[in-house]
Design a protein around this motif. Structure first.
Motif, PDB file in Angstrom:
ATOM      1  N   ALA A 375     -24.364 -26.309   3.469  1.00  0.00           N
ATOM      2  CA  ALA A 375     -24.935 -24.967   3.338  1.00  0.00           C
ATOM      3  C   ALA A 375     -23.850 -23.898   3.505  1.00  0.00           C
ATOM      4  CB  ALA A 375     -26.049 -24.774   4.361  1.00  0.00           C
ATOM      5  N   LYS A 376     -22.941 -24.149   4.441  1.00  0.00           N
ATOM      6  CA  LYS A 376     -21.838 -23.216   4.644  1.00  0.00           C
ATOM      7  C   LYS A 376     -20.936 -23.172   3.413  1.00  0.00           C
ATOM      8  CE  LYS A 376     -18.047 -22.219   7.837  1.00  0.00           C
ATOM      9  NZ  LYS A 376     -17.306 -22.675   9.045  1.00  0.00           N
ATOM     10  N   GLU A 380     -20.137 -19.941   0.922  1.00  0.00           N
ATOM     11  CA  GLU A 380     -18.780 -19.509   0.636  1.00  0.00           C
ATOM     12  C   GLU A 380     -18.493 -19.536  -0.855  1.00  0.00           C
ATOM     13  OE1 GLU A 380     -14.194 -20.455   2.139  1.00  0.00           O
ATOM     14  OE2 GLU A 380     -15.913 -21.576   2.971  1.00  0.00           O
ATOM     15  N   MET A 381     -19.044 -20.563  -1.556  1.00  0.00           N
ATOM     16  CA  MET A 381     -18.858 -20.636  -3.003  1.00  0.00           C
ATOM     17  C   MET A 381     -19.550 -19.471  -3.712  1.00  0.00           C
ATOM     18  SD  MET A 381     -19.246 -24.752  -3.686  1.00  0.00           S
ATOM     19  CE  MET A 381     -19.157 -24.563  -5.462  1.00  0.00           C
ATOM     20  N   GLU A 383     -20.090 -16.485  -2.466  1.00  0.00           N
ATOM     21  CA  GLU A 383     -19.297 -15.284  -2.216  1.00  0.00           C
ATOM     22  C   GLU A 383     -18.071 -15.226  -3.125  1.00  0.00           C
ATOM     23  OE1 GLU A 383     -19.819 -12.676  -0.100  1.00  0.00           O
ATOM     24  OE2 GLU A 383     -21.809 -13.520   0.295  1.00  0.00           O
ATOM     25  N   LEU A 384     -17.375 -16.360  -3.251  1.00  0.00           N
ATOM     26  CA  LEU A 384     -16.196 -16.403  -4.114  1.00  0.00           C
ATOM     27  C   LEU A 384     -16.562 -16.199  -5.580  1.00  0.00           C
ATOM     28  CD1 LEU A 384     -14.273 -19.390  -2.457  1.00  0.00           C
ATOM     29  CD2 LEU A 384     -13.641 -16.974  -2.387  1.00  0.00           C
ATOM     30  N   GLN A 385     -17.697 -16.783  -5.995  1.00  0.00           N
ATOM     31  CA  GLN A 385     -18.112 -16.637  -7.382  1.00  0.00           C
ATOM     32  C   GLN A 385     -18.466 -15.183  -7.706  1.00  0.00           C
ATOM     33  OE1 GLN A 385     -18.049 -19.237  -9.684  1.00  0.00           O
ATOM     34  NE2 GLN A 385     -18.267 -17.507 -11.090  1.00  0.00           N
ATOM     35  N   HIS A 386     -19.119 -14.503  -6.754  1.00  0.00           N
ATOM     36  CA  HIS A 386     -19.441 -13.094  -6.957  1.00  0.00           C
ATOM     37  C   HIS A 386     -18.166 -12.257  -7.090  1.00  0.00           C
ATOM     38  CE1 HIS A 386     -23.686 -13.470  -6.728  1.00  0.00           C
ATOM     39  NE2 HIS A 386     -23.756 -13.799  -5.433  1.00  0.00           N
ATOM     40  N   GLU A 387     -17.170 -12.578  -6.261  1.00  0.00           N
ATOM     41  CA  GLU A 387     -15.907 -11.838  -6.337  1.00  0.00           C
ATOM     42  C   GLU A 387     -15.210 -12.109  -7.671  1.00  0.00           C
ATOM     43  OE1 GLU A 387     -11.722 -11.207  -3.827  1.00  0.00           O
ATOM     44  OE2 GLU A 387     -13.253 -12.635  -3.123  1.00  0.00           O
ATOM     45  N   LEU A 388     -15.241 -13.358  -8.109  1.00  0.00           N
ATOM     46  CA  LEU A 388     -14.634 -13.699  -9.394  1.00  0.00           C
ATOM     47  C   LEU A 388     -15.345 -12.997 -10.549  1.00  0.00           C
ATOM     48  CD1 LEU A 388     -12.581 -15.425 -10.958  1.00  0.00           C
ATOM     49  CD2 LEU A 388     -14.305 -17.244 -11.027  1.00  0.00           C
ATOM     50  N   ASP A 389     -16.677 -12.951 -10.487  1.00  0.00           N
ATOM     51  CA  ASP A 389     -17.435 -12.247 -11.527  1.00  0.00           C
ATOM     52  C   ASP A 389     -17.039 -10.773 -11.586  1.00  0.00           C
ATOM     53  OD1 ASP A 389     -18.682 -14.625 -11.940  1.00  0.00           O
ATOM     54  OD2 ASP A 389     -20.525 -14.105 -10.855  1.00  0.00           O
TER      55      ASP A 389
END
Length: 420
Positions: A375-376, A380-381, A383-389
């Motif tokens: 779940a953690k 984190e994935m 959050e990173l995907q949103h930043e990449l988008d």
């Protein structure tokens, strides 16, 4: 003949000081050095001072002329002398005079006005110090020496104020001006461009005005402070700023008009703040409605949709893709390839770092891990995907600023042939 001038200058000054000064000046343009004559003038002035203190005549041949040295030094400067020793010694002679006029006129001519507070604040302390250092090097007048000399005499404070202003030390100038001429202090405070500095200076003036009150009932103290309050102008000081300077037994009738003005000002400010708060509430409501609407907005993608760059079917490629409101659909790898050249170095490094971190988390997720750790990792994935988008898909590459920036680039013939 010049060596004879330097050798016998002291004797010439002792016998005929004014005539010797004129003779030296007439030879200045022919190369007679003012710095080599300066020791003779200094020795002559020491003899004059000694005679004044002891009452001795130092011989019948000695002629006392207080203007001879000043006449020569002024003439040398007028003819182009840039010797710092000459400027400093002339300042010392002016400071020793009872009349401040010559010293003040001399400083007004050779002390440039300092930069305003606002420009120094905007430029920074280092730029201000660098500018002052350059002025010290280029100016033949040593302002530090002149200020020390004047303060040592205990008089000519207007000239000291002039020097403080030349250093950009307005607060020290106002403090000194309050001792000799409060009207000058008010003038200096009024010319300040920095709002905080102006308020600080006027508070000093108000405190000084309150300290000069002498009556027992405090009426003159109130009158002085209220006069400062009116003289500083609007939006500088208010009645609550000067209340600590008023005596405890002062009657409110003496400054009731100022209190009424302050209350009226507070009332108008409160109304202004209420209006701003209402406008902010309306703006927040509009933003909430817009966010709610955007949550329900979606983009429909056809089953035969193809990537705008590779012409591959996005549904059959097995690769993540982005659908833009403009109607274009782009595969993730093709979008990165198109967008990365338009990002700065820091953004490109961040995209690379995110890709590596996502790949690491996907490998970890494929292993046997505890549910809480998975779940953690998922969080984190996301959050990173949103930043990449946000970095690569902030806008459509074919209708946004990327297309505008690439308008000067030539066509890739190979890519065109492959496409068609």
């Amino acid at each position: 003949a010049e060596p004879y001038y330097y050798k016998h200058a002291t004797v010439l000054l002792s016998r005929a000081p004014m005539a010797a000064s004129r003779s030296f000046l007439s030879r200045y343009s022919e190369g007679l050095s003012e710095t080599k004559l300066l020791p003779a003038f200094m020795q002559y002035e020491r003899k004059r001072s000694k005679n004044t203190l002891t009452g001795e005549k130092n011989g019948s041949a000695f002629v006392d002329d207080e203007n001879a040295s000043i006449k020569y030094l002024e003439g040398a400067i007028a003819q182009g002398s840039r010797s710092r020793a000459v400027f400093n010694y002339l300042t010392s002679l002016y400071a020793a005079m009872s009349d401040e006029g010559p010293l003040f006129r001399f400083l007004s001519t050779h002390v440039p006005p300092s930069a305003s507070s606002s420009s120094s604040n905007s430029g920074g302390i280092s730029e201000l110090m660098l500018k002052q250092a350059q002025e010290e090097i280029s100016s033949p007048l040593d302002k530090s020496h002149a200020l020390r000399t004047i303060l040592r005499t205990g008089r000519h404070f207007r000239s000291a104020v002039k020097l403080y202003m030349g250093f950009g030390m307005r607060q020290q100038a106002v403090e000194l001006a309050l001792k000799v001429d409060p009207s000058l202090a008010r003038e200096l405070a009024r010319k300040s461009d920095d709002k905080d500095e102006k308020k600080r200076l006027w508070l000093m003036i108000a405190r000084n005005a309150a300290a000069q009150g002498t009556s027992r009932d405090g009426k003159d103290i109130v009158a002085r402070v209220v006069a400062v309050l009116k003289d500083c102008g609007p939006d500088v000081l208010s009645i609550e700023d000067v209340l600590p300077f008023l005596p405890d037994f002062a009657q409110i009738d003496q400054f009731k008009d100022e209190i009424c003005d302050a209350l009226a000002s507070y009332s108008s400010k409160i109304e202004h703040y209420i209006k701003e708060m209402n406008e902010c509430d309306q703006t927040c409501d509009t933003l909430r409605d817009e966010l709610s609407r955007l949550r329900s907005v979606g983009v429909q993608v056809r089953t035969n949709a193809r990537c705008a760059f590779t012409n591959k079917n996005v549904m059959e490629s097995g690769e993540p893709f982005y659908a833009f409101p403009s109607g274009y659909v782009v595969l993730e790898k093709a979008l990165k390839r198109e967008i990365l050249p338009h990002l700065n170095e820091k953004q490109r490094n961040r995209v690379k770092c995110i890709d590596e971190e996502l790949a690491r988390l996907r490998r970890l997720r494929a292993t046997n891990r505890a549910p809480i750790e998975k779940a953690k990792d998922d969080f984190e994935m996301d959050e990173l995907q949103h930043e990449l988008d946000g970095l690569i898909a902030a806008e459509c590459p074919l209708t946004g600023s990327v297309m505008i920036d690439s308008i000067t680039q030539g066509f890739d013939d190979d890519h065109v042939e492959d496409t068609f």
